[in-house]
Write an enzyme that holds these catalytic residues in place. Structure first.
Site, short mmCIF file in Angstrom:
data_model
loop_
_atom_site.label_atom_id
_atom_site.label_comp_id
_atom_site.label_asym_id
_atom_site.label_seq_id
_atom_site.Cartn_x
_atom_site.Cartn_y
_atom_site.Cartn_z
N TYR A 1 -16.95 10.94 -37.97
CA TYR A 1 -17.72 10.31 -36.88
C TYR A 1 -19.21 10.57 -37.08
O TYR A 1 -20.01 9.63 -37.11
CB TYR A 1 -17.25 10.88 -35.55
CG TYR A 1 -17.90 10.27 -34.33
CD1 TYR A 1 -17.58 8.97 -33.93
CD2 TYR A 1 -18.81 11.00 -33.57
CE1 TYR A 1 -18.16 8.42 -32.79
CE2 TYR A 1 -19.40 10.44 -32.43
CZ TYR A 1 -19.07 9.16 -32.04
OH TYR A 1 -19.64 8.61 -30.93
N SER B 1 -12.77 13.12 -18.43
CA SER B 1 -11.50 12.49 -18.02
C SER B 1 -10.35 13.49 -18.08
O SER B 1 -9.51 13.54 -17.18
CB SER B 1 -11.22 11.25 -18.87
OG SER B 1 -11.41 11.53 -20.23
N THR C 1 -22.34 23.92 -23.98
CA THR C 1 -22.94 23.03 -22.98
C THR C 1 -22.91 21.57 -23.41
O THR C 1 -22.83 21.26 -24.59
CB THR C 1 -24.42 23.41 -22.70
OG1 THR C 1 -25.20 23.11 -23.87
CG2 THR C 1 -24.55 24.87 -22.33
P1 NAD Z 1 -14.38 3.63 -26.60
O1 NAD Z 1 -13.47 4.26 -27.58
O2 NAD Z 1 -13.91 3.46 -25.21
O3 NAD Z 1 -14.86 2.21 -27.11
C1 NAD Z 1 -14.95 1.84 -28.46
C2 NAD Z 1 -14.45 0.41 -28.59
O4 NAD Z 1 -14.57 0.00 -29.96
C3 NAD Z 1 -12.98 0.25 -28.21
O5 NAD Z 1 -12.82 -0.88 -27.39
C4 NAD Z 1 -12.28 0.06 -29.55
O6 NAD Z 1 -11.09 -0.67 -29.47
C5 NAD Z 1 -13.36 -0.65 -30.34
N1 NAD Z 1 -13.19 -0.50 -31.79
C6 NAD Z 1 -12.94 0.64 -32.48
N2 NAD Z 1 -12.86 0.37 -33.80
C7 NAD Z 1 -13.06 -0.96 -33.95
C8 NAD Z 1 -13.08 -1.84 -35.06
N3 NAD Z 1 -12.86 -1.40 -36.31
N4 NAD Z 1 -13.31 -3.15 -34.83
C9 NAD Z 1 -13.51 -3.63 -33.58
N5 NAD Z 1 -13.50 -2.84 -32.48
C10 NAD Z 1 -13.28 -1.52 -32.67
O7 NAD Z 1 -15.72 4.50 -26.64
P2 NAD Z 1 -17.05 4.40 -25.77
O8 NAD Z 1 -17.25 5.70 -25.09
O9 NAD Z 1 -17.06 3.17 -24.97
O10 NAD Z 1 -18.15 4.31 -26.92
C11 NAD Z 1 -18.76 3.08 -27.27
C12 NAD Z 1 -19.80 3.35 -28.34
O11 NAD Z 1 -20.79 4.27 -27.85
C13 NAD Z 1 -19.23 3.96 -29.61
O12 NAD Z 1 -19.88 3.40 -30.72
C14 NAD Z 1 -19.59 5.41 -29.48
O13 NAD Z 1 -19.73 6.04 -30.73
C15 NAD Z 1 -20.90 5.35 -28.73
N6 NAD Z 1 -21.14 6.59 -27.99
C16 NAD Z 1 -20.46 6.88 -26.85
C17 NAD Z 1 -20.67 8.08 -26.20
C18 NAD Z 1 -19.98 8.43 -24.91
O14 NAD Z 1 -20.16 9.55 -24.43
N7 NAD Z 1 -19.22 7.55 -24.30
C19 NAD Z 1 -21.58 9.00 -26.73
C20 NAD Z 1 -22.22 8.69 -27.91
C21 NAD Z 1 -22.03 7.48 -28.53
#
Ligand code: NAD
Ligand code: UDP
Length: 310
Positions: free
Chosen positions: A144, A188, A209
């Site tokens: 990641y 969650s 943290t």
């Molecule tokens: P999530 O897992 O709920 O959403 C990710 C989405 O991407 C899902 O709908 C999944 O099905 C889709 N996906 C995964 N691989 C794929 C592929 N190969 N092709 C098409 N779709 C694909 O996660 P999230 O929390 O909604 O995160 C969304 C983005 O934000 C991610 O890129 C994540 O790295 C980034 N992010 C999130 C957080 C957080 O705290 N939520 C923090 C840092 C970065």
């Protein structure tokens, strides 16, 4: 009205973003392979004629005519991104190449959802964008962290080499409604455990943290970044700078759920960052953005959501 592509649009953050963009009057194309995303997240948007859903994997090329791309596709929870680590790297790296290629051809803006994980287990605290991070290249989180770091590299190289109009934001831990019951991330997990009266599992000492941002604040930050002029490319940290220990989070969740759950301690996760807090001076100055939802308030909304679905 713009036509906007959101990859990962059926995920937790993606679905909130799609909803916001539709509310703003845009046409939205949601692309997702449903690895961690779910149709339930976007069901309420399906009747909107300006919303279109396409099942597609970003590791394969994709062609469509749009005005902007938000690239969010990538599993974000450690248990999910470690499930098939090779696929996680492919999603970040090949997904970035495919989407950047599309942005290059169409001469459109593209925003990358990068992450605080690019700072790894940081020696500099709190983390400003100038910090290069402390990342293990061969550990279980590397698929990641390094995938996202490589994606940032690709964004900046496409910008330097091909003038692609990039926007890179580094998202810090974000929570809210539509996280899955089995998402595996801390907010969650704790809420589900507290509502079910199960033990709250802290990995490690609980003294590590995190700084938790509510999803609506985060989406405001993404949209504000996309709407900047072409000279603003980032990276920009987007997150809530209020830092809590994981133990404090557990205690707050127990209190807000009115739960009798006990806290139990399990072995620490491998390469777990010990501290994380964003410096958001850039977001404040460039985007005129800062979070408005306090952890207590955001947790109350999230708990209400989980009460509804459990
Ligand atoms: P999530 O897992 O709920 O959403 C990710 C989405 O991407 C899902 O709908 C999944 O099905 C889709 N996906 C995964 N691989 C794929 C592929 N190969 N092709 C098409 N779709 C694909 O996660 P999230 O929390 O909604 O995160 C969304 C983005 O934000 C991610 O890129 C994540 O790295 C980034 N992010 C999130 C957080 C957080 O705290 N939520 C923090 C840092 C970065
Ligand atoms: N964590 C925990 N119990 C859980 C889930 C996570 O103690 O049930 C810890 C985890 O070890 C980490 C922190 O909470 O120290 C945040 O974990 P999460 O998976 O939410 O996000 P990330 O580590 O990617 O920031």
């Amino acid at each position: 009205m713009k036509k906007i592509l959101v990859t990962g649009g059926a995920g937790f953050l993606g679905s909130h973003l799609c909803e916001r963009l539709l509310k703003d009057g845009h046409e939205v194309i949601c692309l997702d392979n449903y690895f961690t995303g779910n149709k339930d997240n976007i069901l309420h948007l399906m009747s909107n004629p300006y919303f279109e859903v396409i099942r597609h994997d970003v590791t394969f090329p994709f062609f469509v005519e749009v005005d902007e791309i938000y690239n969010l596709a990538c599993p974000a929870s450690p248990i999910h991104y470690q499930y098939n680590p090779i696929k996680t790297v492919k999603t970040s790296v090949m997904g970035a190449i495919n989407m950047l290629g599309l942005a290059k051809r169409l001469k459109i803006k593209i925003l990358q959802a990068s992450t605080s994980e690019v700072y790894g287990d940081p020696f500099v605290h709190p983390q400003p964008e100038e910090y290069w991070g402390n990342v293990n290249p061969i550990g279980v989180r590397s698929c990641y962290d390094e995938g996202k770091r490589c994606a940032e590299t690709l964004f900046f190289d496409y910008h330097r080499q091909n003038d692609v109009r990039i926007k890179v934001v580094r998202i810090f831990n974000t929570y809210g409604p539509r996280m899955y019951v089995n998402d595996g991330r801390v907010v969650s997990n704790f809420i589900v455990q507290a509502l079910r009266g199960e033990d709250i599992t802290i990995y490690g000492t609980g003294e590590q943290t995190r700084s938790f941002c509510y999803c609506d604040d985060l989406v405001n930050g993404l949209v504000a970044m996309m709407d900047t002029s072409d000279d603003i490319i980032g990276p920009v940290n987007i997150g809530n700078p209020r830092e809590f220990t994981i133990k404090q989070l557990a205690e707050l969740v127990i209190e807000l759920c009115g739960s009798k759950s006990k806290i139990v301690y399990k072995p620490a996760a491998s390469d777990d960052p010990q501290q994380r807090q964003p410096v958001i001076d850039k977001a404040k100055a460039i985007l005129n953005w800062e979070p408005t939802v306090e952890l207590r308030e955001g947790l109350e909304r999230t708990i209400e959501y989980f009460r509804g679905i459990l």
